[in-house]
Design a protein around this motif. Structure first.
Motif, PDB file in Angstrom:
ATOM      1  N   UNK A  25       0.827  -1.210   0.000  1.00 29.80           N
ATOM      2  CA  UNK A  25       0.000   0.000   0.000  1.00 29.80           C
ATOM      3  C   UNK A  25       0.859   1.257   0.000  1.00 29.80           C
ATOM      4  N   UNK A  26       1.906   1.262   0.819  1.00 31.81           N
ATOM      5  CA  UNK A  26       2.727   2.462   0.956  1.00 31.81           C
ATOM      6  C   UNK A  26       3.634   2.689  -0.241  1.00 31.81           C
ATOM      7  N   UNK A  30      -1.617   6.233  -3.773  1.00 34.84           N
ATOM      8  CA  UNK A  30      -3.044   5.922  -3.848  1.00 34.84           C
ATOM      9  C   UNK A  30      -3.934   7.054  -3.342  1.00 34.84           C
ATOM     10  N   UNK A  31      -3.394   7.918  -2.483  1.00 35.39           N
ATOM     11  CA  UNK A  31      -4.152   9.034  -1.931  1.00 35.39           C
ATOM     12  C   UNK A  31      -5.472   8.542  -1.331  1.00 35.39           C
ATOM     13  N   UNK A  79      -6.172   5.191   2.715  1.00 35.18           N
ATOM     14  CA  UNK A  79      -5.754   5.617   4.054  1.00 35.18           C
ATOM     15  C   UNK A  79      -6.434   4.828   5.167  1.00 35.18           C
ATOM     16  N   UNK A  80      -7.682   4.430   4.942  1.00 35.56           N
ATOM     17  CA  UNK A  80      -8.396   3.642   5.949  1.00 35.56           C
ATOM     18  C   UNK A  80      -7.759   2.257   6.053  1.00 35.56           C
ATOM     19  N   UNK A 224      -3.552  14.410   6.702  1.00 33.73           N
ATOM     20  CA  UNK A 224      -4.209  14.853   5.472  1.00 33.73           C
ATOM     21  C   UNK A 224      -5.328  13.915   5.043  1.00 33.73           C
ATOM     22  N   UNK A 225      -5.191  12.622   5.346  1.00 34.15           N
ATOM     23  CA  UNK A 225      -6.250  11.670   4.979  1.00 34.15           C
ATOM     24  C   UNK A 225      -7.535  12.001   5.734  1.00 34.15           C
TER      25      UNK A 225
END
Length: 245
Positions: A25-26, A30-31, A79-80, A224-225
């Protein structure tokens, strides 16, 4: 803490799965993109294992989010996903330390949630003045019902992201008290949206608070997420108000 009965070897295997999914994921940009849970299959398997052993709730993840984490057919915002994986890693490291196989986790998710709840009780949000306009009954199949389903999901995610931060307070967008108060307001909005009638004045106030916090996260360039999620919450709440007129 409930003992799920995992062996140290099983805990290490689950930690490896969580780390592989987190790395994937990182590594991607993907924002706020919705991602299928099949993108992190190792993590889904871990969440399913935790559920089967009756301890998935120990991660302090909202039921609506937790249900997606163990479902290969579901989608969640990136982010979740990352926040949920961080909670799973913290929980598993706590189990590992109890087996004598590692250092204790600095903050267990359940303890963090309890701290937030205690802060909200000690420092409740100040009274919020709302000009009541009218109570509107929500008809089945209406556009408002569709928007409510979407904004409820967004609110659940925002609550989870607000709870899941592991930033020190001096680096976070919100103080611990501000965070506890925000969560209380978001959860109250969720409760209102589950009722058969809604009041536009309440929704306008909730949208305004969501927008204010989003601007604060942008100004501080932290969380920010959460800020982006709250921006979308504010926008969708205003769309909901428009659908009631």
């Amino acid at each position: 803490m409930t003992d799920p009965g995992f062996s140290l070897e099983e805990i290490h295997e689950m930690l490896d799965g969580i780390e592989r999914s987190l790395s994937r994921l990182k590594a991607a940009t993907l924002h706020q993109k919705y991602m299928p849970m099949t993108y992190i299959p190792e993590a889904v398997s871990v969440f399913m294992e935790l559920e089967m052993n009756g301890v998935l709730h120990s991660l302090g993840i909202n039921p609506s989010v937790a249900n997606k984490l163990k479902n290969f057919d579901a989608k969640l915002r990136a982010p979740v996903m990352i926040a949920a994986l961080g909670r799973a890693r913290s929980y598993l490291r706590t189990l590992e330390s109890e087996h004598g196989g590692g250092k204790p986790s600095p903050e267990h998710p359940a303890n963090q949630d309890l701290l937030i709840q205690e802060l909200a009780e000690a420092h409740p949000p100040p009274p919020i003045q709302v000009w009541a306009e009218q109570w509107v009954y929500l008809k089945r199949g209406s556009r408002a019902k569709v928007i409510i389903a979407d904004v409820s999901e967004l609110l659940d995610e925002a609550v989870f992201l607000a709870k899941a931060t592991n930033l020190p307070e001096d680096q976070a967008a919100l103080t611990a008290i501000e965070r506890a108060q925000l969560i209380a307001i978001l959860e109250t909005t969720l409760a209102v949206l589950r009722a058969p009638m809604v009041e536009p004045g309440l929704l306008k106030k909730a949208a305004g608070i969501a927008k204010e916090v989003a601007q604060k996260t942008a100004k501080k360039k932290a969380e920010e997420a959460l800020g982006t999620g709250l921006e979308v919450v504010a926008k969708r709440l205003l769309e909901l108000i428009g659908s009631l007129m």
